[in-house]
Structures are given as structure tokens and as C-alpha cells.
Design a protein around this motif. Structure first.
Motif, PDB file in Angstrom:
ATOM      1  N   VAL A  72      56.945  64.043  77.045  1.00  0.00           N
ATOM      2  CA  VAL A  72      57.731  64.143  78.269  1.00  0.00           C
ATOM      3  C   VAL A  72      58.966  63.272  78.069  1.00  0.00           C
ATOM      4  CG1 VAL A  72      57.796  63.731  80.758  1.00  0.00           C
ATOM      5  CG2 VAL A  72      55.655  64.433  79.666  1.00  0.00           C
TER       6      VAL A  72
ATOM      7  N   ALA B 236      62.749  63.854  82.480  1.00  0.00           N
ATOM      8  CA  ALA B 236      61.710  64.633  83.160  1.00  0.00           C
ATOM      9  C   ALA B 236      60.743  63.719  83.901  1.00  0.00           C
ATOM     10  CB  ALA B 236      60.958  65.504  82.156  1.00  0.00           C
ATOM     11  N   ALA B 237      60.367  62.614  83.270  1.00  0.00           N
ATOM     12  CA  ALA B 237      59.439  61.679  83.907  1.00  0.00           C
ATOM     13  C   ALA B 237      60.062  61.068  85.162  1.00  0.00           C
ATOM     14  CB  ALA B 237      59.028  60.588  82.925  1.00  0.00           C
TER      15      ALA B 237
ATOM     16  N   VAL C  55      50.372  63.146  83.063  1.00  0.00           N
ATOM     17  CA  VAL C  55      50.425  64.602  82.947  1.00  0.00           C
ATOM     18  C   VAL C  55      49.024  65.093  82.631  1.00  0.00           C
ATOM     19  CG1 VAL C  55      51.427  66.566  81.712  1.00  0.00           C
ATOM     20  CG2 VAL C  55      52.806  64.511  82.116  1.00  0.00           C
TER      21      VAL C  55
ATOM     22  N   LEU D  68      58.236  68.431  77.526  1.00  0.00           N
ATOM     23  CA  LEU D  68      58.686  68.717  78.884  1.00  0.00           C
ATOM     24  C   LEU D  68      59.977  67.950  79.121  1.00  0.00           C
ATOM     25  CD1 LEU D  68      58.189  69.976  81.695  1.00  0.00           C
ATOM     26  CD2 LEU D  68      56.917  67.887  82.272  1.00  0.00           C
TER      27      LEU D  68
END
Length: 124
Positions: free
Chosen positions: A19, A23-24, A79, A94
Motif C-alpha cells: 500500500v 493510499a494509506a 488491510v 494499492l
């Protein structure tokens, strides 16, 4: 999936999902907006039947992981990935895109052999 260990034997390794920091940060902001505890809750990433290429990605927030989930933690974001989805998305990244033509989460999946024209579904 396995890899050689230092003693020459086989050692189990866990499939990875990465990730990005962008995105995080975006997901944690949304998670907080939902009033969920980011210490227990997380983003569920899954694959479902659908789209013109056969499979599509899904995401939602869950209060806690299921018993058989693989749990990843990147940049303080948890996640959750179920076993059936993991085989399709292992090795994926991601990311979050913020641009003029596209804004939102994007999965860069090395297992994809073809995508539909709109990029919403894929085949492995």
C-alpha cells in the motif's frame, strides 16, 4: 508459495500486498470519517465476479478482520484480504491517484493478463 531458507530447506512465505503512503493516508482519513477504530478496523480488499473481463476489485471498511483473513499493515493502515481473493491479487500494490482524468484507489496487479477497455475489470 515458498522460498528457500538459510538452512537450505523450504520456508513458507506470505504473499505480499503493498500500500503506498498516499493510499494509506487517504484510506485512514476515510476510515476516521466513518468513526471506525483504526487500531482494529481496516480496509478490505477483495476480488468479485463482474465486469466485461470477468473479475473486478472491491473495497470496503470492516470493523475487524475475519478469522481466515490475511492482514497487512502499511503506513498504519490495516488491510484485510480473504483467502479466495488473495490468489488473484498477491503481489499487487494499492495506490491512490489524484489527477485530472482519474481520482481514486487503483490496484496495480502483476497477475492481470488482460483488462477491459474501461479498466474496471480484469482477467488473470
Amino acid at each position: 508459495m515458498s522460498t528457500d531458507s538459510m538452512d537450505g530447506g523450504e520456508a513458507e512465505t506470505r504473499p505480499e500486498i503493498e500500500v503506498t503512503e498516499d493510499a494509506a493516508e487517504q484510506a485512514l482519513s476515510l476510515l476516521e470519517g466513518e468513526g471506525l477504530d483504526d487500531g482494529e478496523a481496516g480496509l478490505r480488499l477483495f476480488v468479485q465476479q463482474g465486469g466485461c473481463a470477468g473479475l473486478s476489485y472491491g473495497m470496503r471498511f470492516d470493523d475487524a478482520p475475519d478469522e481466515d483473513d490475511t492482514i497487512y499493515e502499511h503506513h498504519d493502515l490495516r488491510v484485510f484480504v480473504d483467502p479466495a481473493s488473495l490468489k488473484y491479487i498477491e503481489g499487487s500494490v494499492l495506490d491512490y491517484e489524484d489527477g485530472l482524468q482519474a481520482e481514486g484507489f487503483h490496484v496495480d496487479n502483476p497477475n492481470v493478463v488482460s483488462e477491459c477497455g474501461c479498466g474496471e475489470s480484469f482477467r488473470t
